[in-house]
Design a protein around this motif. Structure first.
Motif, PDB file in Angstrom:
ATOM      1  N   SER A  80       0.877  -1.183   0.000  1.00 53.51           N
ATOM      2  CA  SER A  80       0.000   0.000   0.000  1.00 53.51           C
ATOM      3  C   SER A  80       0.916   1.236   0.000  1.00 53.51           C
ATOM      4  O   SER A  80       1.968   1.196  -0.643  1.00 53.51           O
ATOM      5  CB  SER A  80      -0.936  -0.034   1.210  1.00 53.51           C
ATOM      6  N   HIS A  81       0.590   2.269   0.764  1.00 59.21           N
ATOM      7  CA  HIS A  81       1.415   3.488   0.768  1.00 59.21           C
ATOM      8  C   HIS A  81       1.690   3.938   2.196  1.00 59.21           C
ATOM      9  O   HIS A  81       1.014   3.500   3.140  1.00 59.21           O
ATOM     10  CB  HIS A  81       0.722   4.611  -0.015  1.00 59.21           C
ATOM     11  N   LEU A  82       2.707   4.805   2.363  1.00 60.31           N
ATOM     12  CA  LEU A  82       3.040   5.314   3.707  1.00 60.31           C
ATOM     13  C   LEU A  82       2.833   6.823   3.800  1.00 60.31           C
ATOM     14  O   LEU A  82       2.969   7.395   4.878  1.00 60.31           O
ATOM     15  CB  LEU A  82       4.495   4.967   4.072  1.00 60.31           C
ATOM     16  N   PHE A  91      -4.140   4.935   9.817  1.00 60.93           N
ATOM     17  CA  PHE A  91      -4.357   3.642   9.150  1.00 60.93           C
ATOM     18  C   PHE A  91      -4.392   3.723   7.624  1.00 60.93           C
ATOM     19  O   PHE A  91      -4.111   2.727   6.959  1.00 60.93           O
ATOM     20  CB  PHE A  91      -5.669   3.017   9.653  1.00 60.93           C
ATOM     21  N   ASP A  92      -4.744   4.874   7.083  1.00 63.10           N
ATOM     22  CA  ASP A  92      -4.862   5.026   5.633  1.00 63.10           C
ATOM     23  C   ASP A  92      -3.483   4.815   5.004  1.00 63.10           C
ATOM     24  O   ASP A  92      -2.608   5.667   5.101  1.00 63.10           O
ATOM     25  CB  ASP A  92      -5.412   6.437   5.329  1.00 63.10           C
ATOM     26  N   GLY A  93      -3.289   3.666   4.381  1.00 65.35           N
ATOM     27  CA  GLY A  93      -1.998   3.346   3.746  1.00 65.35           C
ATOM     28  C   GLY A  93      -1.104   2.526   4.664  1.00 65.35           C
ATOM     29  O   GLY A  93      -0.669   1.439   4.295  1.00 65.35           O
ATOM     30  N   ASN A 125       3.617   8.601  -3.096  1.00 63.57           N
ATOM     31  CA  ASN A 125       2.588   9.652  -3.270  1.00 63.57           C
ATOM     32  C   ASN A 125       1.246   9.117  -3.757  1.00 63.57           C
ATOM     33  O   ASN A 125       0.790   9.447  -4.847  1.00 63.57           O
ATOM     34  CB  ASN A 125       3.086  10.744  -4.232  1.00 63.57           C
ATOM     35  N   GLU A 126       0.615   8.298  -2.912  1.00 63.95           N
ATOM     36  CA  GLU A 126      -0.740   7.851  -3.249  1.00 63.95           C
ATOM     37  C   GLU A 126      -1.729   8.999  -3.084  1.00 63.95           C
ATOM     38  O   GLU A 126      -2.676   9.143  -3.844  1.00 63.95           O
ATOM     39  CB  GLU A 126      -1.140   6.670  -2.354  1.00 63.95           C
ATOM     40  N   GLU A 127      -1.515   9.830  -2.040  1.00 68.31           N
ATOM     41  CA  GLU A 127      -2.557  10.800  -1.680  1.00 68.31           C
ATOM     42  C   GLU A 127      -2.719  11.918  -2.707  1.00 68.31           C
ATOM     43  O   GLU A 127      -3.831  12.366  -2.958  1.00 68.31           O
ATOM     44  CB  GLU A 127      -2.267  11.400  -0.299  1.00 68.31           C
ATOM     45  N   VAL A 190      -4.442  -4.488   1.352  1.00 65.27           N
ATOM     46  CA  VAL A 190      -5.414  -4.301   2.444  1.00 65.27           C
ATOM     47  C   VAL A 190      -5.565  -2.799   2.658  1.00 65.27           C
ATOM     48  O   VAL A 190      -4.580  -2.068   2.606  1.00 65.27           O
ATOM     49  CB  VAL A 190      -4.896  -4.941   3.760  1.00 65.27           C
ATOM     50  N   HIS A 191      -6.782  -2.346   2.925  1.00 69.81           N
ATOM     51  CA  HIS A 191      -6.997  -0.917   3.182  1.00 69.81           C
ATOM     52  C   HIS A 191      -8.231  -0.763   4.058  1.00 69.81           C
ATOM     53  O   HIS A 191      -9.110  -1.623   4.035  1.00 69.81           O
ATOM     54  CB  HIS A 191      -7.199  -0.169   1.852  1.00 69.81           C
ATOM     55  N   ILE A 192      -8.275   0.339   4.819  1.00 74.32           N
ATOM     56  CA  ILE A 192      -9.542   0.638   5.497  1.00 74.32           C
ATOM     57  C   ILE A 192     -10.549   1.060   4.433  1.00 74.32           C
ATOM     58  O   ILE A 192     -10.166   1.640   3.407  1.00 74.32           O
ATOM     59  CB  ILE A 192      -9.390   1.746   6.569  1.00 74.32           C
TER      60      ILE A 192
HETATM   61 MN    MN Z   1      -4.990   5.227   1.098  1.00 71.62          MN
END
Ligand code: MN
Ligand code: GLV
Ligand code: MN
Length: 428
Positions: A80-82, A91-93, A125-127, A190-192
């Motif tokens: 996922s991303h940090l 939790f997002d990422g 840079n997912e966001e 996995v993601h919220i």
């Molecule tokens: Mn995310």
């Protein structure tokens, strides 16, 4: 069954939440900042300590590699991303990244050798909130190139993309460079959920069937700055007046007229920004979303025409650029079956669902079948410092990822029909 270590996963979530941690318990660890670099360094240190190999590519996607039995086979990617929102949650990422790393460590603990290599990926840079667009890392990976236009991008805080990217890559000298984009067997994340559906249904696992489309518009309206006290109504060319009139129409029509539509103005600024001067220029961002590609086009056209009309009425000029276009996607059916099966092996209830948020999986899905596992978040709240996931759901998400990883990494054949499947428009 592959057993995961829930205590270790929790300790990791806490350690990473402290990097860029805010006083309100959230996280500000925006892409390519020093905080982002510290988080990447910590993951690289943990990985090296466990004997995994660490790589990065020219867009600073980070890979933690655990060899499988046959290294000539394309690996399974999990991750996922940090990076975070400016006032983001813990939790997002991070949940998906650290759950993926927990799966890698659990495979190591159990001495399990998978047929294919399993690789944890941290996408850059997912966001998209500091440097637009979002999902830069996965987009560049899927295209095998970094779009030239990105080099000249400036961050919301004035930093230059090219410099921040280069500093980020330099901060991990031990991570050998790999070319951008390599063959991938499949991708799991996995993601919220970031919305209320799972919590409302009382079901702990969502098997994501697709992601709705997102479009970002950059709007600039130019008028004429003038004295606040002396300039009568008929003399004004006020771009903020034009923009706010358009907003009022748009807020009253786009979402009220279509329950599936989303319309958000998240950032607005006026220049010169003086209390006693009419603005010369205003700028805002608009985020629109819809599962139906045709409706997304219609909404964009409506937004453009409303703003254009109000700009004319108030003697202003308008420029609207499309900053990000992420068409809706449907995920591969066979991989969805793998995730549903993994949930039943873990004896947890699951349900199919659509993602309202965009994710790196959407871009990876263009080159290999991608699948997502959602867990509920309290009150459906995300992009908020109060974001919270129940302990049992953290564990269930990671366990389902662990079983799905075993199934997918030991699957010798490519997933059937995946190329055809991810060109099909999703039906939501
Ligand atoms: Mn995310
Ligand atoms: C992802 O952060 C999104 O805005 O959907
Ligand atoms: Mn996000």
């Amino acid at each position: 069954m592959l057993a995961i270590n829930a205590n270790r996963l929790n300790a990791r979530l806490q350690a990473f939440a402290a990097i860029g941690g805010t006083t309100k318990g959230g996280v500000n660890r925006q892409a390519l900042t020093e905080g982002d670099r510290r988080a990447r360094r910590l993951l690289a240190e943990l990985a090296t300590a466990r004997g995994f190999r660490v790589f990065q590519d020219p867009i600073a996607n980070l890979f933690v590699w655990r060899n499988g039995r046959d290294e000539t086979l394309p690996p399974l990617l999990i991750g996922s991303h940090l990076d975070s929102q400016p006032a983001g949650g813990r939790f997002d990422g991070a949940l998906g990244t650290l759950s993926a790393f927990e799966v890698l460590e659990s495979l190591e603990d159990a001495g399990t050798i998978t047929d294919r290599s399993v690789v944890v990926v941290v996408w850059t840079n997912e966001e998209g909130c500091r440097f637009s667009p979002g999902c830069m890392g996965s987009m560049a990976f899927s295209e095998g190139a970094i779009p030239g236009l990105w080099q000249d991008k400036n961050a919301t805080d004035g930093a230059r993309f090219a410099e921040e990217l280069s500093l980020t890559i330099q901060s991990l000298p031990e991570a050998a460079m790999v070319p951008l984009g390599f063959p991938v067997h499949a991708y799991l994340e996995v993601h919220i959920e970031q919305g209320p559906s799972l919590e409302a249904a009382g079901i702990p696992i969502g098997v994501v069937k697709g992601i709705q489309g997102t479009r970002w518009l950059d709007v600039t309206i130019k008028g004429q700055t003038a004295h606040a006290g002396t300039t009568g109504l008929s003399w004004r060319r006020d771009p903020l007046r034009a923009l706010t009139s358009a907003f009022s129409n748009l807020y009253n029509t786009v979402m009220p007229g279509d329950p599936e539509a989303r319309f958000t103005i998240g950032r607005i600024s006026a220049r010169p920004g003086s209390v006693n001067a009419i603005p010369e220029e205003v700028h805002c961002t608009i985020d629109i979303r819809h599962p139906d590609p045709g409706r997304l086009d219609e909404i964009e056209m409506f937004v453009r025409s409303q703003i254009g009309e109000e700009a004319d009425t108030h003697g202003c000029r308008v420029q609207i650029l499309c900053a990000f276009d992420m068409p809706a996607c449907g995920f591969s059916e066979p991989l969805r079956e793998v995730i549903s099966h993994a949930a039943s092996v873990c004896k947890v209830q699951s349900m199919p669902m659509l993602s309202g948020a965009f994710h790196d999986a959407l871009f990876v899905n263009r080159i290999a079948p991608a699948g997502m596992i959602f867990v509920p978040c309290r009150d459906g709240l995300s992009h908020n410092e109060d974001e919270y996931v129940e302990q049992e759901h953290i564990v269930m998400g990671c366990e389902v990822l662990a079983q799905a990883t075993l199934l997918a990494a030991n699957c010798m054949d490519p997933f059937p029909d995946c190329t055809a499947l991810h060109t099909i428009e999703p039906t939501f």
